[in-house]
Design a protein around this motif. Structure first.
Motif, PDB file in Angstrom:
ATOM      1  N   CYS A  94      28.006  43.968  48.201  1.00 17.65           N
ATOM      2  CA  CYS A  94      28.482  43.647  47.196  1.00 17.65           C
ATOM      3  C   CYS A  94      29.869  44.240  47.157  1.00 17.65           C
ATOM      4  O   CYS A  94      30.695  44.232  46.122  1.00 17.65           O
ATOM      5  CB  CYS A  94      27.788  44.276  45.845  1.00 17.65           C
ATOM      6  SG  CYS A  94      26.171  43.505  45.779  1.00 17.65           S
ATOM      7  N   LYS A  95      30.159  44.579  48.183  1.00 19.09           N
ATOM      8  CA  LYS A  95      31.879  45.681  48.353  1.00 19.09           C
ATOM      9  C   LYS A  95      31.957  46.628  47.390  1.00 19.09           C
ATOM     10  O   LYS A  95      33.031  46.857  46.836  1.00 19.09           O
ATOM     11  CB  LYS A  95      32.900  44.401  48.407  1.00 19.09           C
ATOM     12  CG  LYS A  95      32.820  43.343  49.360  1.00 19.09           C
ATOM     13  CD  LYS A  95      33.627  42.356  49.121  1.00 19.09           C
ATOM     14  CE  LYS A  95      33.610  41.112  50.499  1.00 19.09           C
ATOM     15  NZ  LYS A  95      34.571  40.337  50.297  1.00 19.09           N
ATOM     16  N   GLY A  96      30.830  47.448  47.172  1.00 19.62           N
ATOM     17  CA  GLY A  96      31.040  48.488  46.312  1.00 19.62           C
ATOM     18  C   GLY A  96      30.847  48.187  44.775  1.00 19.62           C
ATOM     19  O   GLY A  96      30.866  49.378  43.969  1.00 19.62           O
ATOM     20  N   ARG A  97      30.566  47.022  44.489  1.00 21.42           N
ATOM     21  CA  ARG A  97      30.741  46.441  43.048  1.00 21.42           C
ATOM     22  C   ARG A  97      29.140  46.463  42.562  1.00 21.42           C
ATOM     23  O   ARG A  97      28.139  46.802  43.289  1.00 21.42           O
ATOM     24  CB  ARG A  97      31.050  44.947  42.518  1.00 21.42           C
ATOM     25  CG  ARG A  97      32.519  45.127  43.063  1.00 21.42           C
ATOM     26  CD  ARG A  97      32.937  43.539  42.925  1.00 21.42           C
ATOM     27  NE  ARG A  97      32.474  42.847  44.096  1.00 21.42           N
ATOM     28  CZ  ARG A  97      32.551  41.516  44.266  1.00 21.42           C
ATOM     29  NH1 ARG A  97      33.240  40.742  43.623  1.00 21.42           N
ATOM     30  NH2 ARG A  97      31.847  41.077  45.215  1.00 21.42           N
ATOM     31  N   TRP A  98      29.062  46.498  41.104  1.00 21.04           N
ATOM     32  CA  TRP A  98      27.755  46.428  40.444  1.00 21.04           C
ATOM     33  C   TRP A  98      26.684  47.498  40.712  1.00 21.04           C
ATOM     34  O   TRP A  98      25.665  47.490  41.044  1.00 21.04           O
ATOM     35  CB  TRP A  98      27.101  45.010  40.774  1.00 21.04           C
ATOM     36  CG  TRP A  98      27.948  43.708  40.735  1.00 21.04           C
ATOM     37  CD1 TRP A  98      28.805  43.668  39.407  1.00 21.04           C
ATOM     38  CD2 TRP A  98      28.128  42.763  41.403  1.00 21.04           C
ATOM     39  NE1 TRP A  98      29.508  42.426  39.612  1.00 21.04           N
ATOM     40  CE2 TRP A  98      28.872  41.981  40.741  1.00 21.04           C
ATOM     41  CE3 TRP A  98      27.566  42.215  42.505  1.00 21.04           C
ATOM     42  CZ2 TRP A  98      29.485  40.580  41.069  1.00 21.04           C
ATOM     43  CZ3 TRP A  98      27.783  41.028  43.042  1.00 21.04           C
ATOM     44  CH2 TRP A  98      28.808  40.375  42.300  1.00 21.04           C
TER      45      TRP A  98
END
Length: 223
Positions: free
Chosen positions: A137-141
């Motif tokens: 999630c590339k660091g998201r959510w």
């Protein structure tokens, strides 16, 4: 000879202390039962989910490898606590509190084994899910990742602990309901406190100036 020292994060030490304390407290609080609607629970329900919240915080900030060290550290301290309690319980006692002490520290080997195995597997599953999802999630959510990782970890924990610890004591027909209620309420605990968890994660990342992504690491728990 030059001494090389590595900086130790005070915040990590604090979290590790609380994490370990929650595990020890859960062993003691489990002796107290209470009812929530039609289902009975133990007092461990109030403190044990905190360990999963700290698991999420450490995995999100410092990554899986640091979380792996945290889990094994807590496991070792908890094992030592239970072992010493059993040793003291084994000693010949005098006075009126012998039976009370035995009720607290005289854990049945099956229950102790179920607790240790469930903790290890549940904690590592929780950390691995959060770690892998963070990369994808590339660091998201983070809120979504925290809830899903807790759900996975708590499910593994309950599926292991209750059948081993309560086999023969609780009817098998009632076991699924017992497990699902435990998982549901512990996950709800995570959701309720999630706003605080999000703020704590942001504050620690800012203060420590660290935000680890576990690219290409080994998830072997014995690494």
């Amino acid at each position: 000879m030059q001494n090389k020292t590595q900086p130790v994060s005070t915040l990590f030490v604090v979290l590790a202390t609380v994490f370990t304390s929650c595990l020890i407290a859960a062993n003691l609080f489990a002796l107290k039962q209470f009812s929530f609607g039609p289902v009975n629970f133990t007092g461990a329900l109030l403190v044990f989910p905190i360990s999963y919240i700290i698991n999420d915080v450490v995995a999100e900030v410092w990554g899986y490898r640091r979380t792996r060290k945290l889990i094994w550290l807590a496991f070792g301290v908890n094992f030592l606590f239970v072992l010493l309690g059993a040793l003291v319980d084994f000693l010949p006692g005098v006075g009126d509190n012998v039976e009370s002490f035995h009720a607290i520290f005289g854990l049945a080997p099956r229950v102790a084994a179920a607790s240790f195995i469930a903790f290890l597997i549940g904690s590592f599953v929780n950390a691995a899910i959060l770690s892998r999802m963070k990369v994808r999630c590339k660091g998201r959510w983070f809120p979504l990742r925290a809830v899903l990782s807790t759900l996975g970890g708590e499910l593994c924990d309950s599926l292991i602990f209750f059948p081993i610890a309560l086999a023969g004591l609780v009817p098998w027909q009632a076991m699924p309901s017992f497990v699902l209620w435990q998982v549901a309420l512990k996950t709800l605990y995570e959701i309720v406190i999630l706003p605080v968890t999000v703020r704590v994660v942001k504050a620690i990342k800012l203060r420590e100036n660290v935000d680890v992504y576990d690219n290409g690491i080994s998830y072997n728990i014995f690494k």
